[in-house]
Write a protein that holds these residues in place. Structure first.
Motif, PDB file in Angstrom:
ATOM      1  N   UNK A 112     108.471 101.449 -35.227  1.00 16.73           N
ATOM      2  CA  UNK A 112     108.334 103.327 -34.610  1.00 16.73           C
ATOM      3  C   UNK A 112     109.244 104.168 -34.774  1.00 16.73           C
ATOM      4  N   UNK A 113     110.271 103.371 -34.613  1.00 18.01           N
ATOM      5  CA  UNK A 113     111.540 103.555 -34.422  1.00 18.01           C
ATOM      6  C   UNK A 113     112.282 104.113 -35.854  1.00 18.01           C
ATOM      7  N   UNK A 114     112.297 102.811 -36.378  1.00 15.76           N
ATOM      8  CA  UNK A 114     112.590 103.199 -37.861  1.00 15.76           C
ATOM      9  C   UNK A 114     112.259 104.800 -38.621  1.00 15.76           C
ATOM     10  N   UNK A 115     110.445 104.765 -38.488  1.00 15.97           N
ATOM     11  CA  UNK A 115     110.251 105.681 -38.702  1.00 15.97           C
ATOM     12  C   UNK A 115     110.481 106.783 -37.906  1.00 15.97           C
ATOM     13  N   UNK A 165     112.376 114.379 -41.183  1.00 11.94           N
ATOM     14  CA  UNK A 165     112.925 114.685 -41.601  1.00 11.94           C
ATOM     15  C   UNK A 165     114.292 115.391 -40.232  1.00 11.94           C
ATOM     16  N   UNK A 166     115.215 115.541 -40.950  1.00 18.26           N
ATOM     17  CA  UNK A 166     116.537 115.426 -40.007  1.00 18.26           C
ATOM     18  C   UNK A 166     116.532 117.052 -39.785  1.00 18.26           C
ATOM     19  N   UNK A 167     115.907 117.701 -39.755  1.00 20.64           N
ATOM     20  CA  UNK A 167     115.756 119.269 -39.077  1.00 20.64           C
ATOM     21  C   UNK A 167     114.481 119.259 -38.236  1.00 20.64           C
ATOM     22  N   UNK A 209     120.326 106.843 -29.173  1.00 21.49           N
ATOM     23  CA  UNK A 209     120.997 106.707 -30.263  1.00 21.49           C
ATOM     24  C   UNK A 209     120.136 107.342 -31.780  1.00 21.49           C
ATOM     25  N   UNK A 210     119.660 107.648 -31.680  1.00 22.49           N
ATOM     26  CA  UNK A 210     118.250 108.044 -32.448  1.00 22.49           C
ATOM     27  C   UNK A 210     118.748 110.072 -32.305  1.00 22.49           C
TER      28      UNK A 210
END
Length: 312
Positions: free
Chosen positions: A221-224, A229-231, A253-254
């Motif tokens: 889930x963390x990877x997903x 999208x960063x915005x 960290x994310x």
């Protein structure tokens, strides 16, 4: 000054209640149902809304509601609106007091409240009604006051009767240890977290914000999450349970910031709040604990932005 009395909502009140919201908020109120009398009636007929109104003669000058989803042990005190003509009569507080008694009659174990930060009135009212502020929802919804910036919210919770909602006894990360210890002092602790109710993940969009509820933060889930999208402005409610310290580190960290806790309205447990991509701003809050949390959030936002710039 005319005497204002409180009574239960009646099916014939829908049009007048909708008119009151328009008089006070124009077209800016965040909940669209208040602009459709049919939806006001339907929510009451379905048992989701339990409302009181404040009346002077035949004119409705105030309104407040308990929201309650079927089977939930928690209701929300919401849709509080008072005509400016009733100032100095504590109408909002009186409506809230009566609805808290009604929550007891409905068998609720607790009530939440969302307090706006544009002004301190709802925050002071929540304090008078015995709510404890537990978290912040940055940029939660479009401003009901017609402002350009979205409205940030202070979350509050109050238990009903002798029902307790203790937090799990965990080793809290240093960055939130003081805050969480205050929450534990307020609500108590238990050795094991309360059972989880429902699906392990929920994901929805509201007012341009992406809301996620998680039973646990797995590596998958963390990877997903990192691939979203960063915005996007993303809000996460994560179950407070074993592994929280590691999850908080990974979310930090994310790019996510811890902003407090809220009760899980589907069960007896608690959820930790995390947000990313909210707008930095200064807020003057009534609750000293929330003010300290807000100041820490702004500091972490600045630290994260500086780290991101240095990494470029």
């Amino acid at each position: 000054m005319d005497i204002v009395t409180l009574r239960n909502y009646r099916s014939t009140d829908a049009v007048a209640v909708s008119r009151l919201f328009r008089e006070v908020y124009g077209d800016h109120y965040v909940h669209p149902h208040v602009y459709l009398p049919y939806m006001i009636s339907q929510n009451h007929d379905d048992g989701r809304w339990h409302s009181l109104v404040a009346v002077s003669g035949k004119k409705i000058l105030g309104h407040a509601t308990l929201f309650r989803n079927a089977g939930s042990p928690v209701a929300e005190l919401a849709l509080t609106v008072v005509h400016p003509a009733t100032r100095e009569q504590n109408i909002a507080t009186r409506l809230g007091q009566q609805l808290l008694i009604h929550a007891q009659a409905l068998g609720c174990r607790g009530v939440t409240i969302k307090q706006v930060t544009h002004h301190a009135y709802s925050q002071k009212m929540a304090d008078r009604l015995g709510f404890h502020s537990t978290g912040l929802l940055p940029d939660y919804a479009p401003s009901p006051f017609g402002e350009i910036l979205p409205e940030s919210i202070v979350m509050g919770f109050r238990g009903i009767d002798d029902y307790e909602r203790p937090l799990p006894s965990l080793d809290w990360p240093a960055s939130c240890a003081d805050f969480m210890q205050q929450m534990c002092n307020e609500f108590g602790t238990r050795k094991k977290p309360s059972p989880w109710v429902g699906q392990a993940m929920h994901f929805d969009q509201h007012s341009g914000r992406y809301d996620m509820v998680l039973k646990q933060l797995s590596s998958a889930v963390l990877q997903q999450l990192r691939q979203l999208p960063a915005h996007w402005m993303v809000s996460i409610r994560l179950r407070l349970a074993e592994g929280f310290a590691g999850a908080m580190h990974n979310l930090s960290m994310a790019g996510f910031t811890f902003t407090g806790i809220v009760p899980d309205d589907r069960g007896e447990g608690w959820l930790a709040l995390f947000h990313r991509n909210y707008l930095p701003r200064q807020l003057q809050l009534h609750c000293a604990r929330m003010q300290q949390l807000q100041d820490q959030i702004q500091q972490r936002f600045g630290d994260y932005c500086n780290t991101a710039l240095q990494a470029r």
